[in-house]
Design a protein around this motif. Structure first.
Motif: not given
Length: 318
Positions: A112-132, A203-209
């Motif tokens: 498993s990998l958990i990757i965090n940042d303290d930025g503006v937030g991807i959903f908020s940024k996309l919503t604002k940029h594309f006027s969603l 997260e991915i299984s060690n035995f994933s094909n």
């Protein structure tokens, strides 16, 4: 469950568990029938980096992550490298944050990998940029692929493939969590824990094909690796618990699909749509885009009949 799945006797299963416990791979808790077993962490590492254009995702992977993947299958390692690199590149290029935190977890069954940042937030940024309309719309757009706020330097393909490569994918930002359970093919949007910045869980299984090459081929119209075919989880077009009954809802699905030669609509988890919803997609949109292949899957028999009838007869509905 172990006894049923592997055809072992209870005594044989207990002997195997005893060996795993003595090897430090499993921890047991409770007694007799109430006893539970948990895989122990073989790797539990944390890293922090200051976000800067000078930060290189490939250097971080090879210096901090790869040393713990030595005994992992090549295909699984390739998926982890791709997923990590895409997420880190997004953070460096788009997050507008200061600090990135990475957690790597590994046991006998999965990584498993958990990757965090303290930025503006991807959903908020996309919503604002594309006027969603709202942040949920940005999740739907991400699920289609080829979405980026910087088309000069980025293709917008990364998160599309990352969300389909891992057994479990969770992108938490702006109070929403976009989830995909690969093994069950279940997509969902639920309340998230992250209001500022973005958190990605992979997260991915060690035995994933599963392989990166095969997943890329799945989204290429000619069986190569050119990304010109998409599959949209229709359930992500629903806001909260609403039904899919209007042309405007259908419009959210069919917007921004001109980049694809083939479009597949996945109706897993959707029990019913209205005639006008279906008409907007399978007649109106298809007439405007006659050279685009439009398909669907995981629909009920009633919806299958409705879609086929509209395509066959071109029924006009108000």
């Amino acid at each position: 469950m172990v006894v049923r799945k592997f055809g072992l006797s209870r005594q044989a299963a207990l002997r195997h568990m005893y060996v795993l416990i003595t090897q430090g791979k499993v921890t047991a808790a409770g007694r007799t029938k109430d006893r539970t077993y948990t895989l122990n962490s073989l790797v539990d590492k944390s890293f922090s980096f200051k976000i800067s254009p000078l930060l290189k995702e490939d250097h971080i992977f090879h210096e901090k992550i790869a040393p713990y993947l030595g005994n992992i299958e090549a295909g699984v390692k390739e998926i982890i490298e791709y997923g990590f690199s895409e997420v880190m590149n997004n953070i460096i290029s788009h997050s507008e944050g200061q600090i990135c935190n990475i957690i790597l977890l590994k046991n006998e069954g999965s990584i498993s990998l958990i990757i965090n940042d303290d930025g503006v937030g991807i959903f908020s940024k996309l919503t604002k940029h594309f006027s969603l309309g709202n942040n949920r719309h940005s999740i739907l757009e991400l699920s289609k692929g080829k979405l980026t706020t910087d088309p000069v330097n980025h293709t917008g393909d990364g998160l599309f493939f990352v969300s389909r490569l891992f057994d479990s994918f969770i992108l938490d930002s702006s109070g929403l969590a976009w989830r995909h359970n690969q093994n069950l093919n279940v997509w969902s949007v639920v309340p998230g824990k992250k209001n500022r910045g973005t958190s990605v869980f992979l997260e991915i299984s060690n035995f994933s094909n599963r392989t990166l090459h095969q997943v890329m081929k799945d989204y290429s119209s000619n069986g190569g690796i050119i990304f010109d075919k998409t599959c949209i989880p229709v359930i992500l077009a629903k806001l909260e618990s609403e039904n899919l009954f209007s042309r405007s809802q259908a419009g959210r699905i069919i917007i921004n699909l001109d980049k694809f030669k083939e479009v597949c609509l996945d109706f897993k988890g959707v029990d019913l749509v209205s005639h006008v919803f279906a008409d907007e997609i399978f007649r109106v949109y298809q007439q405007i885009n006659p050279h685009q292949i439009l398909e669907w899957k995981n629909s009920s028999s009633e919806m299958e009949e409705l879609f086929s009838d509209i395509l066959k007869n071109g029924t006009h509905l108000n």
